[in-house]
Write a protein that holds these residues in place. Sequence first.
Motif, PDB file in Angstrom:
ATOM      1  N   HIS A 138       0.780  -1.001  -0.120  1.00  0.00           N
ATOM      2  CA  HIS A 138      -0.003  -0.160   0.045  1.00  0.00           C
ATOM      3  C   HIS A 138       0.992   1.326  -0.161  1.00  0.00           C
ATOM      4  O   HIS A 138       0.465   2.257  -0.895  1.00  0.00           O
ATOM      5  N   LEU A 139       1.775   1.254   0.738  1.00  0.00           N
ATOM      6  CA  LEU A 139       2.833   2.440   0.863  1.00  0.00           C
ATOM      7  C   LEU A 139       3.480   2.628  -0.333  1.00  0.00           C
ATOM      8  O   LEU A 139       3.631   3.712  -0.911  1.00  0.00           O
ATOM      9  N   VAL A 140       4.122   1.657  -0.966  1.00  0.00           N
ATOM     10  CA  VAL A 140       4.460   1.587  -2.370  1.00  0.00           C
ATOM     11  C   VAL A 140       3.604   2.259  -3.316  1.00  0.00           C
ATOM     12  O   VAL A 140       3.954   3.224  -4.240  1.00  0.00           O
ATOM     13  N   ALA A 212       1.575 -18.522  -4.390  1.00  0.00           N
ATOM     14  CA  ALA A 212       0.099 -18.053  -3.933  1.00  0.00           C
ATOM     15  C   ALA A 212       0.455 -17.070  -2.592  1.00  0.00           C
ATOM     16  O   ALA A 212      -0.070 -17.710  -1.702  1.00  0.00           O
ATOM     17  N   LEU A 213       1.024 -16.201  -3.002  1.00  0.00           N
ATOM     18  CA  LEU A 213       1.098 -15.171  -1.463  1.00  0.00           C
ATOM     19  C   LEU A 213      -0.019 -14.559  -1.169  1.00  0.00           C
ATOM     20  O   LEU A 213      -1.015 -13.879  -1.970  1.00  0.00           O
ATOM     21  N   PRO A 214      -0.194 -14.124  -0.108  1.00  0.00           N
ATOM     22  CA  PRO A 214      -1.503 -13.628   0.772  1.00  0.00           C
ATOM     23  C   PRO A 214      -1.469 -12.043   0.022  1.00  0.00           C
ATOM     24  O   PRO A 214      -3.008 -11.693  -0.256  1.00  0.00           O
ATOM     25  N   PRO A 215      -0.639 -11.177  -0.004  1.00  0.00           N
ATOM     26  CA  PRO A 215      -1.124  -9.808  -0.492  1.00  0.00           C
ATOM     27  C   PRO A 215      -1.557  -9.855  -2.004  1.00  0.00           C
ATOM     28  O   PRO A 215      -2.302  -8.879  -2.265  1.00  0.00           O
ATOM     29  N   VAL A 216      -1.278 -10.824  -2.687  1.00  0.00           N
ATOM     30  CA  VAL A 216      -2.158 -10.902  -4.060  1.00  0.00           C
ATOM     31  C   VAL A 216      -3.594 -10.754  -4.166  1.00  0.00           C
ATOM     32  O   VAL A 216      -4.349 -10.202  -5.010  1.00  0.00           O
ATOM     33  N   ALA A 217      -4.120 -11.450  -3.031  1.00  0.00           N
ATOM     34  CA  ALA A 217      -5.598 -11.506  -2.804  1.00  0.00           C
ATOM     35  C   ALA A 217      -5.961 -10.277  -1.973  1.00  0.00           C
ATOM     36  O   ALA A 217      -7.282  -9.909  -2.144  1.00  0.00           O
ATOM     37  N   THR A 218      -5.180  -9.470  -1.319  1.00  0.00           N
ATOM     38  CA  THR A 218      -5.562  -8.413  -0.419  1.00  0.00           C
ATOM     39  C   THR A 218      -5.193  -7.105  -1.171  1.00  0.00           C
ATOM     40  O   THR A 218      -6.081  -6.139  -0.878  1.00  0.00           O
ATOM     41  N   VAL A 219      -4.058  -6.958  -1.732  1.00  0.00           N
ATOM     42  CA  VAL A 219      -3.602  -5.389  -2.100  1.00  0.00           C
ATOM     43  C   VAL A 219      -4.811  -4.806  -3.378  1.00  0.00           C
ATOM     44  O   VAL A 219      -4.869  -3.638  -3.362  1.00  0.00           O
ATOM     45  N   ARG A 221      -7.483  -4.874  -3.591  1.00  0.00           N
ATOM     46  CA  ARG A 221      -8.765  -4.082  -3.132  1.00  0.00           C
ATOM     47  C   ARG A 221      -8.773  -2.839  -2.712  1.00  0.00           C
ATOM     48  O   ARG A 221      -9.500  -2.361  -2.158  1.00  0.00           O
ATOM     49  N   HIS A 222      -7.272  -2.336  -2.516  1.00  0.00           N
ATOM     50  CA  HIS A 222      -6.957  -0.898  -1.900  1.00  0.00           C
ATOM     51  C   HIS A 222      -5.949  -0.325  -2.755  1.00  0.00           C
ATOM     52  O   HIS A 222      -5.704   0.928  -2.685  1.00  0.00           O
ATOM     53  N   VAL A 223      -5.184  -0.733  -3.537  1.00  0.00           N
ATOM     54  CA  VAL A 223      -4.398  -0.247  -4.677  1.00  0.00           C
ATOM     55  C   VAL A 223      -4.596  -0.526  -6.039  1.00  0.00           C
ATOM     56  O   VAL A 223      -4.648  -1.628  -6.563  1.00  0.00           O
ATOM     57  N   PRO A 224      -5.015   0.653  -6.776  1.00  0.00           N
ATOM     58  CA  PRO A 224      -5.378   0.406  -8.013  1.00  0.00           C
ATOM     59  C   PRO A 224      -4.271   0.061  -8.861  1.00  0.00           C
ATOM     60  O   PRO A 224      -3.153   0.554  -8.818  1.00  0.00           O
ATOM     61  N   VAL A 225      -4.057  -1.344  -9.217  1.00  0.00           N
ATOM     62  CA  VAL A 225      -3.204  -1.990  -9.952  1.00  0.00           C
ATOM     63  C   VAL A 225      -3.524  -2.652 -11.274  1.00  0.00           C
ATOM     64  O   VAL A 225      -4.556  -3.367 -11.342  1.00  0.00           O
ATOM     65  N   GLY A 226      -2.743  -2.507 -12.389  1.00  0.00           N
ATOM     66  CA  GLY A 226      -3.295  -3.573 -13.443  1.00  0.00           C
ATOM     67  C   GLY A 226      -2.857  -4.853 -13.318  1.00  0.00           C
ATOM     68  O   GLY A 226      -3.853  -5.690 -13.755  1.00  0.00           O
ATOM     69  N   ARG A 227      -1.701  -5.092 -12.996  1.00  0.00           N
ATOM     70  CA  ARG A 227      -1.277  -6.666 -12.657  1.00  0.00           C
ATOM     71  C   ARG A 227      -0.324  -6.744 -11.303  1.00  0.00           C
ATOM     72  O   ARG A 227       0.361  -6.263 -10.936  1.00  0.00           O
ATOM     73  N   MET A 228      -0.692  -7.761 -10.687  1.00  0.00           N
ATOM     74  CA  MET A 228      -0.021  -8.404  -9.374  1.00  0.00           C
ATOM     75  C   MET A 228       0.337  -9.756  -9.325  1.00  0.00           C
ATOM     76  O   MET A 228      -0.553 -10.681  -9.685  1.00  0.00           O
ATOM     77  N   SER A 316      -4.564  -3.276   5.063  1.00  0.00           N
ATOM     78  CA  SER A 316      -4.664  -1.853   5.112  1.00  0.00           C
ATOM     79  C   SER A 316      -5.750  -1.001   4.898  1.00  0.00           C
ATOM     80  O   SER A 316      -5.840   0.164   4.964  1.00  0.00           O
ATOM     81  N   GLN A 317      -6.801  -1.889   4.744  1.00  0.00           N
ATOM     82  CA  GLN A 317      -8.238  -0.947   4.846  1.00  0.00           C
ATOM     83  C   GLN A 317      -8.672  -1.056   6.283  1.00  0.00           C
ATOM     84  O   GLN A 317      -9.572  -0.265   6.682  1.00  0.00           O
ATOM     85  N   ALA A 318      -8.180  -2.056   6.886  1.00  0.00           N
ATOM     86  CA  ALA A 318      -8.571  -2.148   8.737  1.00  0.00           C
ATOM     87  C   ALA A 318      -7.721  -1.115   9.394  1.00  0.00           C
ATOM     88  O   ALA A 318      -8.062  -0.725  10.463  1.00  0.00           O
TER      89      ALA A 318
END
Length: 340
Positions: A138-140, A212-219, A221-228, A316-318
């Motif tokens: 999120h900070l990046v 299958a890292l967790p942030p790919v499922a969460t990030v 949802r709060h960072v507008p990104v084309g691909r992760m 990062s939403q919580a």
Amino acid sequence: MKIAVIGASGFTGRLVVAELARRGIEAVLVGRNAERLRAAADGTGFEIRIATIDDQISLDAAFAGADAVINTAGPFARLGAPVIRAAIAAAAHYVDTTGEQHYINEVFDTFTDAAADAGVAVVPAMADDGGPSDFISHLVGQTAGSVDSLTVALWYRDGSLSRGTLRSLDPDLLFDGALRYENGGWATYGAASHAAWRFPSVDEFVGVSKAALPPVATVPRHVPVGRMEGLLGGSFDVLKDGIAPAVIDALPEGPDDEQRRQGRWTISVMASGPGGRIVRGEVEGTDGYGKTAVIAVEAVRRLVADGAKAGVLAPSQAFAPESFMDFLSEHGVRWRVTEG
């Protein structure tokens, strides 16, 4: 403040119990084995309650009066949903320590409305891999402003895994079943974007696999990104081939104190934006299991003391990412965001 801990007699659960006791937070220890629970509660004065995950009535009763629930009982894909239902029924906030990417997406798909209606926050993946990687991503993204692609690489070394972690690992989902976020959704994919990665504090490149890292499922949802996508550093041939249950059962329950202190983990994030702009984030720490306990306990403390919007939330939403990372800095976690 009263926190219910399910899986309290397991390896990670006992570390969570010790952290709650250290911080003077009242807890209720929940599980199916009274003798093991009494051992986990020894010297703390914490209450114990007997419940089994396949008995929803006992779970509902075990969480009665709790302000929040910490779930350390995996595999979460098989055992997590009943615990979330019981936490919501008890109007208690919920945090877990899962690293299971597919399960995290299922939590968002299944419980968002129910959690919002109950006025509680459900925050999966608050462990050493999920929480810090979500926060630093999120900070990046915040620094980059516009992100075309975001890659998260995770590297563990010099440590060992607990029996519970090994039992929770599904090699088919962790490697070949890894999800990439692209075109507004998640899907499996072919080859990883990188075969090697330059982690901070080392001169040589490290071999990586798609994972299958967790942030790919969460990030996303709060960072507008084309691909992760996510990468895991090191060689995991043994895990890819699978480990027989009998072999896992013969292993120690988890690393001892010295092994935990020696274990190191690094999260490296790279965001690419328009015009070739690059922003990087780095997080480094030791004792992943101990840090997981610190992260989970601080998460429920903040949910109860400070409040959060209701629903299923990414870390990062919580929570405020920089504030949470600064808190982790007090526990020996180093982090930074750089451009270029």
